[in-house]
Scaffold this motif. Structure first.
Motif, PDB file in Angstrom:
ATOM      1  N   GLY A  96       0.819  -1.206   0.000  1.00 30.52           N
ATOM      2  CA  GLY A  96       0.000   0.000   0.000  1.00 30.52           C
ATOM      3  C   GLY A  96       0.851   1.254   0.000  1.00 30.52           C
ATOM      4  N   ILE A  97       1.858   1.294   0.905  1.00 27.32           N
ATOM      5  CA  ILE A  97       2.732   2.471   0.973  1.00 27.32           C
ATOM      6  C   ILE A  97       3.479   2.642  -0.348  1.00 27.32           C
ATOM      7  CG2 ILE A  97       4.745   3.478   2.128  1.00 27.32           C
ATOM      8  CD1 ILE A  97       3.886   2.000   4.661  1.00 27.32           C
ATOM      9  N   THR A  99       2.587   1.700  -3.279  1.00 24.36           N
ATOM     10  CA  THR A  99       1.680   2.141  -4.329  1.00 24.36           C
ATOM     11  C   THR A  99       1.430   3.646  -4.234  1.00 24.36           C
ATOM     12  OG1 THR A  99       0.620  -0.020  -4.232  1.00 24.36           O
ATOM     13  CG2 THR A  99      -0.560   1.713  -5.389  1.00 24.36           C
ATOM     14  N   ILE A 100       1.231   4.137  -3.004  1.00 25.98           N
ATOM     15  CA  ILE A 100       0.988   5.574  -2.835  1.00 25.98           C
ATOM     16  C   ILE A 100       2.211   6.381  -3.294  1.00 25.98           C
ATOM     17  CG2 ILE A 100       0.598   7.397  -1.126  1.00 25.98           C
ATOM     18  CD1 ILE A 100      -1.022   5.274   0.473  1.00 25.98           C
ATOM     19  N   ALA A 103       2.385   6.468  -6.986  1.00 26.79           N
ATOM     20  CA  ALA A 103       1.428   7.397  -7.589  1.00 26.79           C
ATOM     21  C   ALA A 103       1.953   8.826  -7.507  1.00 26.79           C
ATOM     22  CB  ALA A 103       0.070   7.274  -6.903  1.00 26.79           C
ATOM     23  N   VAL A 104       2.510   9.187  -6.328  1.00 25.26           N
ATOM     24  CA  VAL A 104       2.998  10.557  -6.127  1.00 25.26           C
ATOM     25  C   VAL A 104       4.199  10.851  -7.049  1.00 25.26           C
ATOM     26  CG1 VAL A 104       4.091  12.100  -4.456  1.00 25.26           C
ATOM     27  CG2 VAL A 104       2.141  10.692  -3.769  1.00 25.26           C
ATOM     28  N   THR A 234      -2.774   1.974 -10.035  1.00 22.41           N
ATOM     29  CA  THR A 234      -2.776   1.529  -8.649  1.00 22.41           C
ATOM     30  C   THR A 234      -2.878   0.015  -8.562  1.00 22.41           C
ATOM     31  OG1 THR A 234      -3.934   3.569  -8.133  1.00 22.41           O
ATOM     32  CG2 THR A 234      -3.885   1.903  -6.427  1.00 22.41           C
ATOM     33  N   TYR A 294     -11.798  -1.201  -3.606  1.00 28.15           N
ATOM     34  CA  TYR A 294     -11.194  -0.016  -4.197  1.00 28.15           C
ATOM     35  C   TYR A 294     -11.927   0.398  -5.473  1.00 28.15           C
ATOM     36  CZ  TYR A 294      -7.660   2.803  -6.492  1.00 28.15           C
ATOM     37  OH  TYR A 294      -7.011   3.799  -7.140  1.00 28.15           O
TER      38      TYR A 294
END
Lengths: 304, 266
Positions: A96-97, A99-100, A103-104, A234, A294
């Motif tokens: 999860g981390i 993936t975030i 994205a950023v 994602t 999601y």
């Protein structure tokens, strides 16, 4: 022939109409085309998956040599969760981390290539895929050199105030997440690029002409229009990252091991097939639950 | 306003280029390691001693050449089969409406959504049950499986982007179905098929996790690297890594430049 003429007349300017309905005598053609590939998927994907489900319910007291008996031991799942829930949580958390962060980092890069790069666009796209040209394992081992205790990156942090002299990066969760981000970033950038490339620049200009600040234009126009790319990226990042165990193995310690490490050793080292199968299904279930909730939250069915 | 737009544009550019640099950093390190004599076998750090000896004899490390040959062989067979099977499926899905189309789409999507450990382990369980000896061919079967979905998706995307009016024009000019396919559709789809084949080739060549489950005693290049990592990695591996990267990069850039020049004349 007549069907073709009909669709030509109906075709709206530029956009492709749906393919014409097939003639009656060619009904069997699509099935023939699908047959070899479909059989392959059936034989080597569907059958093993069903078999894996069966294996996960075997009596665990059997062994590979003596054979297992089908006991419908749903307790295998309970045992697996009790023994390995930290690994499951860790997998979801790290993935999860990662993936975030992907994205950023990936969004500005994709936006830049799609909207601002002009004649350099193709070359930059090649550069995004270029890391794939070097073997995944060799690149991950290179991170071991970059983050090593004697390396420049660790040295830089140690020279900063507030960082202890024995500060390390390698063999920490930071290194594992860093490796995951690195390995799956292109999977985020490419679908983002695909949607941002189709973005009509005039919409952004219009928003600007209507006195929207750049931040507002991004929040109200760019981001909503690029949501399909964000969602696809994602998922393409999260799924492989959650099942990955190479980064945890090479850049972490057993304290960072993810569920993939456990499945790998259950299958190949401990030879505990029922538990390994149960863990595989738990991983699949975790991923599917997260993916579907999601997709529902994001409000699109366009992924499949 | 203009000033702020300038700042915003260049902010995006700077961040974008930094992210690209992040993507390239390990490749630079792989190259540096390939011209560096390690302080000891297990060291991953750069030492102050530089050398070209590994480039002079990249196959000096025992087993490296054989592993590369195995990997190339597997990648070629898997790519050939996956590209043919996948292209046929893509045509069926893009060109025909039929019962079971949605199910087929899900069946093709699922392998891509399955983590590699799960796919690799379930195949291993199948081979063990059927008492199939693990080796070259079980790896080929597994690689075809995971390449297949990517081929279908890539070729299907290309087919969906084709203008159907081109084929209608051919039919209007009295070409029969086969001629239309041979002379119009196939040439137009070919770049998509080539892209799919290249993707399969690199996916197969690079795969470790699924291979690890199904290879038995067969050693592919990633398997070789993995084994070597446990007992000190020979620096020749970095030579191969850099060489393959340069080769692929130059090849792709040449293709890009040529297609750009062609586009200018059309």
């Amino acid at each position: 022939m007549t069907a073709f003429v009909g669709t030509t007349a109906a075709a709206p300017g530029g956009t492709a109409p749906p393919p014409p309905p097939p003639a009656r005598r060619r009904r069997w053609l699509p099935y023939l085309l699908l047959l070899p590939g479909g059989l392959w998927l059936l034989l080597f994907f569907v059958v093993p998956s069903v078999q894996l489900a069966g294996t996960s319910l075997y009596d665990r007291s059997g062994s590979l040599e003596l054979g297992y008996s089908q006991a419908f031991a749903f307790g295998n799942y309970g045992d697996a969760i009790i023994a390995y829930w930290p690994h499951l949580v860790r997998s979801a958390l790290y993935a999860g981390i990662a993936t975030i962060i992907c994205a950023v980092l990936g969004y500005p890069l994709a936006y830049f290539i799609a909207q601002k790069s002009g004649r350099w666009r193709n070359l930059l796209l090649v550069c995004v895929i270029a890391p794939f040209f070097t073997t995944f394992l060799v690149r991950t081992l290179a991170w071991k050199s970059i983050l090593s205790d004697n390396g420049p990156v660790t040295g830089f942090f140690r020279s900063l105030p507030f960082f202890p002299d024995d500060f390390r990066l390698l063999a920490t969760p930071v290194a594992v997440v860093c490796g995951l981000v690195y390995n799956f970033l292109p999977f985020m950038v490419l679908p983002l690029y695909a949607t941002l490339e189709r973005l009509d620049g005039r919409l952004l200009e219009a928003a600007g002409d209507l006195y929207a600040k750049p931040a507002t234009v991004f929040r109200r126009v760019t981001l909503p229009l690029s949501m399909p790319g964000v969602i696809a990226g994602t998922l393409l990042t999260f799924i492989p990252a959650a099942g990955d165990y190479i980064n945890a193995e090479l850049l972490g310690t057993p304290g960072e091991y993810m569920i993939g490490n456990v499945i790998d050793s259950a299958f190949l080292v401990r030879l505990d097939y029922p538990q390994a199968a149960a863990l595989s299904f738990l991983l699949m279930a975790t991923i599917l639950v997260m993916v579907f909730s999601y997709i529902r939250a994001a409000g699109t069915d366009e992924v499949v | 306003m203009r000033f702020w737009r300038w700042v915003a544009d260049h902010w995006v550019m700077v961040v974008g280029l930094l992210v690209l640099a992040y993507l390239f950093l390990p490749i630079v390190v792989v190259f540096l390691l390939s011209v560096n004599r390690p302080a000891n076998r297990l060291s991953y750090d750069l030492s102050p001693s530089w050398t070209l000896e590994y480039w002079a004899d990249p196959f000096g490390a025992a087993g490296l050449g054989a592993a590369l040959r195995v990997s190339v062989g597997i990648a070629l067979v898997a790519t050939l089969v996956a590209t043919v099977l996948g292209t046929l499926m893509a045509f069926a899905l893009a060109r025909h409406r039929f019962r079971g189309r949605a199910t087929t789409n899900v069946l093709i999507f699922l392998p891509m959504a399955t983590p590699e450990v799960v796919m690799g382990s379930s195949l291993l369980a199948l081979f063990v049950t059927l008492r199939v000896p693990l080796g070259f061919w079980t790896v080929v079967v597994a690689h075809i499986l995971f390449c297949l979905s990517f081929v279908v998706v890539t070729v299907k995307a290309r087919l969906a982007g084709l203008d159907p009016r081109l084929q209608e024009a051919a039919m209007d000019l009295y070409a029969n179905e086969w001629q239309t396919f041979r002379r119009v559709t196939l040439p137009l789809v070919l770049p998509g098929i080539a892209a799919a084949a290249l993707l399969s080739l690199s996916l197969s060549f690079d795969d470790f996790i699924i291979t690890n489950f199904n290879s038995g005693t067969t050693v592919t290049f990633p398997m070789y690297v993995w084994g070597a990592a446990q007992r000190g990695i020979p620096r020749e591996v970095n030579v191969v890594g850099t060489a393959v990267f340069l080769l692929a990069f130059v090849l792709v850039v040449i293709v890009q430049l040529r297609s750009r020049r062609k586009a200018r004349y059309v």
